[in-house]
Design an enzyme around this catalytic site. Structure first.
Site, PDB file in Angstrom:
ATOM      1  N   TYR A   1      -1.893  -0.482  10.880  1.00 25.07           N
ATOM      2  CA  TYR A   1      -1.970  -1.180   9.554  1.00 25.07           C
ATOM      3  C   TYR A   1      -0.897  -0.888   8.725  1.00 25.07           C
ATOM      4  CZ  TYR A   1      -3.332  -1.812   4.572  1.00 25.07           C
ATOM      5  OH  TYR A   1      -3.262  -1.992   3.260  1.00 25.07           O
TER       6      TYR A   1
ATOM      7  N   LYS B   1       2.087  -3.443   7.356  1.00 26.26           N
ATOM      8  CA  LYS B   1       2.681  -3.571   5.902  1.00 26.26           C
ATOM      9  C   LYS B   1       3.902  -3.047   5.432  1.00 26.26           C
ATOM     10  CE  LYS B   1       0.328  -4.909   2.858  1.00 26.26           C
ATOM     11  NZ  LYS B   1      -0.277  -6.186   2.279  1.00 26.26           N
TER      12      LYS B   1
ATOM     13  N   THR C   1       0.664  -1.192  -0.047  1.00 25.59           N
ATOM     14  CA  THR C   1      -0.063  -0.025   0.143  1.00 25.59           C
ATOM     15  C   THR C   1       1.023   1.302  -0.097  1.00 25.59           C
ATOM     16  OG1 THR C   1      -1.400   1.142   1.492  1.00 25.59           O
ATOM     17  CG2 THR C   1      -0.066  -0.413   2.510  1.00 25.59           C
ATOM     18  N   ASP C   2       0.258   2.396  -0.410  1.00 27.76           N
ATOM     19  CA  ASP C   2       1.074   3.576  -0.394  1.00 27.76           C
ATOM     20  C   ASP C   2       1.167   4.228   0.962  1.00 27.76           C
ATOM     21  OD1 ASP C   2      -1.788   4.220  -0.058  1.00 27.76           O
ATOM     22  OD2 ASP C   2      -1.740   5.843  -1.582  1.00 27.76           O
ATOM     23  N   GLU C   3       0.322   3.497   2.152  1.00 29.80           N
ATOM     24  CA  GLU C   3      -0.035   4.148   3.369  1.00 29.80           C
ATOM     25  C   GLU C   3       1.248   3.956   4.049  1.00 29.80           C
ATOM     26  OE1 GLU C   3      -3.825   3.385   5.272  1.00 29.80           O
ATOM     27  OE2 GLU C   3      -4.707   2.816   3.273  1.00 29.80           O
TER      28      GLU C   3
END
Ligand code: NAD
Ligand code: TYD
Length: 353
Positions: free
Chosen positions: A159, A163, A133-135
Site C-alpha cells: 500500500y 502511494k 498518506t504519512d505511511e
C-alpha cells in the site's frame, strides 16, 4: 464553478464532499468506482441535490476522465480514489498498483491535456490536489522526531509503496510539465463512515456484536490519529492557499498505541451502552502480527500551521466520543456494510495467532 473529486464515496472522500457542500455551493462532480469500500449511502443526504453529480467509473478510464473534464470544466481535481487497506495490499497487491499507480498516472495525463488547453487565467487557477498518506515515510523508532515533509520516502508495505509511487508521479508532472499540483500526506483518520475493516470501526462493531477485538502482535504500534473533518479542513486550506509543487503533512499531534485506542473505545462503549456480560475489554484478543508491520508513525504538522494557519479542531477525546456515538446511532449503516464480501474478508484475515 465546480471541482472534480475522485473516490468521493469512500470514507474520507464522502466526508469531504459532505463537508464541502455544507460550506459552499460549488458543484462537486464525484467519480468513484464503488469498489467494496465505496458506499453511496454515505451521501444519501445529498439525494436530489443538484450540487452533487455522482459518476460511477474508474480512474484508469482515460476516455471517461477526458469526457468529465470537458463536460464540467472543473477548476480543481481532488484525488482521493485509492485502494487503502494495508492488510488487503499484503494479500493482493495488484489492485493497489492498478488504482494507486496507474490510476494516478491516468488522472495526471488527463489533467495535463485539459490544463494545457486552458487560457492563462484558468491555467493559473487550476489545481491538482493529491491526497496521500504519512505511511510513505516508513516507520519511526521510539526516539525519532515525527515525519517532516523533508523526510526521505521509505515505504514498507505494498500500500505505502503504491502511494509513494503516486506521490512521485505527481511531483514529476509538476516539475516536468508545470502542472499546478499540491500533495498532502496525512496520518490515520477516524470518524463517521469509516469502513469496519480498519482498527477503530472494527473494534466498535465487533464489541457491539460481542466478537473478539483482534489486536495485532503486542498492540504497541503507534499511530497519530486525526478526526476526519479536520483532514477535510486541511485539504480545503491547502487547495485554497498551498504553494504549487509543495507537500504538506497533516496530523493530529496525537500519538497513541493501538492497545490504548482499543481500550478507549471499550471504555466509551461501557459508558454509552454497558453490556450486562461485563466490560467490553474482556473481548480483547491478541492475534498474529501483520507482516512488515510499521511500528510508529507521527506527523510534524508545523508547516501547514505556519503557512496556512491550519490546526486540528478536535482532540482525540472529543473526536473518539463523537465517533463511537455515530456508530451507535447508525446501526443500519453498519449492518448494510457488513455484507458477504466483508464477512469473507474477516474470516480470511483473523486466523489464530
Ligand atoms: P477508502 O478505501 O474508504 O475509499 C476509497 C474510495 O476510492 C472508495 O470509494 C472506492 O470505491 C474508490 N475507488 C477505489 N478504486 C477506484 C478506482 N479505480 N476508480 C475510482 N474510484 C475508486 O479510502 P479512504 O480511507 O477514504 O482514503 C482516501 C484517500 O486518502 C486515499 O488516497 C488514501 O490513501 C488517503 N489516506 C487515507 C488515510 C486514512 O486514515 N484512511 C490517511 C491518509 C491518507
Ligand atoms: P489500520 O486501521 O489498518 O490503519 P494503518 O494500517 O493504515 O495504520 O490499522 C491501524 C493500526 O491498528 C495498525 O497498527 C494495525 C492495527 N490493527 C490491529 O491491531 N487490529 C486490526 O484488526 C486492524 C484492522 C488493525
Amino acid at each position: 464553478m465546480s471541482i472534480l473529486v475522485t473516490g468521493g464515496a469512500g470514507f474520507i472522500g464522502s466526508n469531504f464532499v459532505l463537508d464541502w457542500l455544507r460550506q459552499s455551493d460549488e458543484t462537486v462532480v464525484n467519480l468513484d468506482l464503488l469498489s467494496y469500500a465505496g458506499n453511496l449511502e454515505n451521501l444519501k443526504s445529498l439525494d436530489g441535490d443538484a450540487r452533487h453529480v455522482f459518476v460511477q467509473g474508474d480512474i484508469c478510464d482515460h476516455a471517461l476522465i477526458d469526457k468529465l473534464l470537458a463536460e464540467h470544466r472543473p477548476r480543481a481535481l481532488v484525488h482521493f480514489a485509492a485502494e487503502s487497506h494495508v492488510d488487503r495490499s499484503i494479500s493482493g497487491p495488484a489492485a493497489f498498483m492498478r488504482t494507486n499507480v496507474e490510476g494516478t498516472f491516468t488522472l495526471l495525463e488527463a489533467a495535463r491535456a485539459y490544463w494545457t488547453a486552458m487560457d492563462d487565467a484558468a491555467k493559473a487557477a487550476f489545481r491538482f490536489h493529491h491526497v496521500s498518506t504519512d505511511e510513505v515515510y516508513g516507520s519511526l523508532k521510539p526516539c525519532d522526531p515525527p515525519f517532516a515533509e523533508t523526510n526521505p520516502y521509505e515505504p514498507n508495505s505494498p500500500y505505502s509503496a503504491s502511494k509513494a509511487a503516486s506521490d512521485h508521479l505527481v511531483r514529476a508532472w509538476h516539475h516536468t510539465y508545470g502542472l499546478p499540483v499540491v500533495t498532502t500526506n496525512c496520518s490515520n483518520n477516524y470518524g463517521p463512515y469509516h469502513f469496519p475493516e480498519k482498527l477503530i470501526p472494527l473494534m466498535i462493531v465487533n464489541a457491539l456484536a460481542a466478537k473478539p477485538l483482534p489486536v495485532y502482535g503486542d498492540g504497541q504500534q503507534i499511530r497519530d490519529w486525526l478526526y476526519v473533518t479536520d483532514h477535510c479542513a486541511a485539504i480545503r486550506a491547502v487547495l485554497a492557499g498551498g504553494r504549487l509543487g509543495e507537500t504538506y503533512n497533516i496530523g493530529g499531534w496525537n500519538e497513541m498505541a493501538n492497545i490504548d485506542i482499543v481500550k478507549t473505545v471499550c471504555a466509551l462503549l461501557d459508558e454509552f451502552r454497558p453490556d450486562p456480560a461485563g466490560p467490553y475489554a474482556r473481548l480483547i484478543t491478541y492475534v498474529k502480527d501483520r507482516p512488515g508491520h510499521d511500528r510508529r508513525y507521527a506527523i510534524d504538522a508545523r508547516k501547514i500551521e505556519q503557512e496556512l494557519g491550519w490546526r486540528p479542531a478536535e482532540t482525540f477525546a472529543t473526536g473518539i466520543r463523537k465517533t463511537v456515538q455515530w456508530y451507535l446511532d447508525h446501526p443500519e449503516w453498519v449492518s448494510r456494510v457488513q455484507s458477504g464480501a466483508y464477512r469473507d474478508w474477516v474470516k480470511q484475515q483473523y486466523a489464530a495467532p
